[in-house]
Design an enzyme around this catalytic site. Structure first.
Site, PDB file in Angstrom:
ATOM      1  N   HIS A  29      10.573  -7.421  -0.849  1.00 55.40           N
ATOM      2  CA  HIS A  29      10.070  -6.321  -1.674  1.00 55.40           C
ATOM      3  C   HIS A  29      10.625  -6.512  -3.082  1.00 55.40           C
ATOM      4  O   HIS A  29      11.840  -6.625  -3.264  1.00 55.40           O
ATOM      5  CB  HIS A  29      10.559  -4.973  -1.139  1.00 55.40           C
ATOM      6  N   ILE A  56       0.825  -1.207   0.000  1.00 56.20           N
ATOM      7  CA  ILE A  56       0.000   0.000   0.000  1.00 56.20           C
ATOM      8  C   ILE A  56       0.863   1.263   0.000  1.00 56.20           C
ATOM      9  O   ILE A  56       0.339   2.360  -0.125  1.00 56.20           O
ATOM     10  CB  ILE A  56      -0.990   0.024   1.188  1.00 56.20           C
ATOM     11  N   HIS A  87       9.222 -10.894   4.428  1.00 54.61           N
ATOM     12  CA  HIS A  87       8.657 -10.489   3.141  1.00 54.61           C
ATOM     13  C   HIS A  87       9.758  -9.882   2.287  1.00 54.61           C
ATOM     14  O   HIS A  87      10.650  -9.212   2.779  1.00 54.61           O
ATOM     15  CB  HIS A  87       7.474  -9.535   3.305  1.00 54.61           C
TER      16      HIS A  87
END
Length: 148
Positions: free
Chosen positions: A95, A30, A93
């Protein structure tokens, strides 16, 4: 308590999914640094890179490469960048983002106010590029669900 990513994967919080398989998902962030900036996240809650089993880490990297190739095709970027930080959420995670220069590698350039319509359009563009590249079996039927 489940992590933010687990809650997104479980459908408690909305997400814009572009990839799903039995080990990982990829969804748009987001707060993108560049348009199409995605996160590759293991379904299993693993706090950080160095805690991940080697086979899972290899799978996450393979998914990141596939997503990066699709990003390059979708936006004409000369590079796909891979960043691993993980300070903001204790769930591993990766990117993955289309990149044109080194300024695209700084979280200081993340856009916190990206309109939802722009994020939706970027997700659809990336999903289309993944399908065109032959990965349709891993593109969820519904952008808001990680189920295939």
């Amino acid at each position: 308590m489940p992590t933010l990513f687990t809650r997104i994967i479980d459908g408690e919080i909305p997400g814009r999914f572009v990839w799903a398989d039995d080990q990982a998902v990829a969804l748009l962030t987001i707060a993108p640094i560049t348009t199409g900036h995605a996160l590759v996240v293991p379904r299993q809650e693993i706090e950080q890179l160095t805690d991940a089993p080697d086979d899972l880490l290899a799978h996450l990297t393979s998914v990141a490469k596939t997503v990066g190739l699709a990003q390059r095709a979708a936006w004409g970027a000369p590079r796909a960048a891979l960043l691993v930080a993980g300070f903001e959420i204790p769930h591993l995670h990766l990117h993955v983002l289309p990149a044109w220069d080194e300024s695209n590698l700084s979280f200081a350039h993340a856009r916190q106010d990206e309109p939802a319509a722009d994020l939706d359009a970027a997700a659809q563009r990336l999903r289309g590029a993944l399908r065109t590249a032959g990965h349709g079996a891993h593109v969820p039927a519904d952008m808001s669900s990680p189920a295939l």
